[in-house]
Design an enzyme around this catalytic site. Structure first.
Site, PDB file in Angstrom:
ATOM      1  CG  ASP A  54      55.140 -31.762  10.271  1.00  0.00           C
ATOM      2  OD1 ASP A  54      55.202 -30.603  10.713  1.00  0.00           O
ATOM      3  OD2 ASP A  54      55.018 -32.768  11.004  1.00  0.00           O
ATOM      4  NE  ARG A 106      61.030 -25.601  16.639  1.00  0.00           N
ATOM      5  CZ  ARG A 106      59.821 -26.055  16.957  1.00  0.00           C
ATOM      6  NH1 ARG A 106      59.226 -26.941  16.168  1.00  0.00           N
ATOM      7  NH2 ARG A 106      59.218 -25.653  18.045  1.00  0.00           N
TER       8      ARG A 106
END
Length: 362
Positions: free
Chosen positions: A175, A255
């Site tokens: 991430d 998303r």
């Protein structure tokens, strides 16, 4: 006669999902770290005159709410101001206990090592780039304790009170920013986020009171995950309260965000351009989608997605060259009963957001 609770917003009735193309035009605490920096703040970019709402540098939304023993989000305010120009300096500063304002100067490479490139940030930190060239490359920032499925209430040592601003973060092997394990009071503002191997900003496992504002997301697939998975209700139900505003989803595929379990997510004044889908609400999440502008987005907003249905109320949004309308269902709490804000009209979002989002704008 029954009178509706004015703090609860019902979903507006709308047409069913359809394959035809839809073009819709619906009518229309400042706690930044800049004052703490020893060096002068970067020059602010002039925004279009259509800008009429809250100041660009103001902290708005859930990060500014007093809760969990924390009075808003102040980051490292009151602590030493330090400048990181090397990898070693940066990793040292973000790991120190106590308050620090950490200025990032230039391009810093984050190693992969044995952490898959994720590097822990301790509580009470402001991490802010100097100018438009400050960058973290090759790794990401982890905000939160190690994962423990057996912890289902906020621990006393949960990571909290962190500000991340004016940074380019790119090329992470996991991430770009991960928020987990009941971390709270986090402000992620005016960053440029791209090319991570997983999420751009993932918020999960009981984290709470977060604002994600004025960021540019691009060249990225799974952008914003909110809620770990469908089986994580023990940690997530009643938490994961996040405000997303004035972000530029510049071709970020999906998303934007994808939400589970949150009682209220406020998504307003964001500019969506060329995405497969914008917002997805599942697992009884409550989302208010307000005054956003969607251009060439296949599915701007969904409640019939993967897993249990969510809730979505929409108002004041504009959809142009989109394949489906915003799906609506149920009711949500009015955000103004929790925090003050002023939304720009959706018609001004395509000018305001690209001009103000990203680095070098504060």
């Amino acid at each position: 006669m029954r009178i509706a609770d004015p703090s609860v917003l019902p979903a507006a009735p709308g047409p069913p999902r359809r394959a035809a193309r839809v073009t819709t035009a619906l009518a229309a605490v400042l706690l930044g770290a800049d004052a703490l920096l020893a060096a002068p703040a970067p020059a602010r970019a002039a925004l279009p005159s259509a800008r009429a709402a809250d100041p660009v540098n103001a902290m708005i939304g859930f990060a500014a709410v007093n809760a969990l023993g924390q009075n808003g989000t102040t980051g490292g305010a009151g602590g030493p101001v330090v400048t990181a120009t090397t990898t070693a300096q940066f990793l040292d500063y973000i790991a120190r206990p106590g308050r620090y304002v950490i200025q990032v100067s230039g391009r810093i490479t984050l190693p992969t090592g044995d952490s898959d490139g994720m590097h822990d940030v301790t509580s009470d930190k402001t991490i802010i780039g100097l100018g438009a060239g400050a960058a973290l490359v090759g790794g990401g920032l982890n905000i939160g304790l190690p994962v423990d499925d057996d912890v289902t209430t906020p621990p006393a040592d949960a990571v909290h009170n962190i500000i991340i601003r004016n940074l380019t973060i790119t090329g992470a092997t996991d991430d770009l920013i991960n928020v987990q394990m009941f971390s709270h009071h986090i402000w992620i503002d005016h960053n440029d986020l791209s090319n991570g191997d997983d999420g751009a900003v993932d918020i999960k496992r009981g984290s709470d009171y977060v604002t994600v504002s004025w960021n540019r997301f691009h060249d990225h697939d799974k952008t914003l995950l909110l809620g770990h998975d469908d089986d994580n209700g023990a940690q997530d139900i009643g938490r994961l309260r996040v405000t997303y505003h004035h972000n530029y989803f510049d071709g970020s595929d999906q998303r934007n965000p994808r939400v589970r379990f949150s009682p209220l997510v406020h998504v307003y004044n964001n500019y969506y351009r060329d995405n497969s889908y914008g917002i997805a609400s599942t697992n009884d999440s409550g989302i208010l989608a307000e005054n956003n502008y969607f251009y060439s987005v296949n599915n701007p907003g969904r409640v019939d997605f993967s897993g249990p249905l969510g809730r979505m109320v929409e108002r004041g949004n504009i959809l142009v060259d989109c394949n489906h309308p915003i799906e609506t269902r149920g009711t949500v709490t009015e955000p103004r009963t929790i925090y003050p804000y002023s939304a720009d009209p959706a018609s001004s979002v395509p000018a305001i957001v690209p001009a103000g989002a990203g680095v070098g704008k504060i």
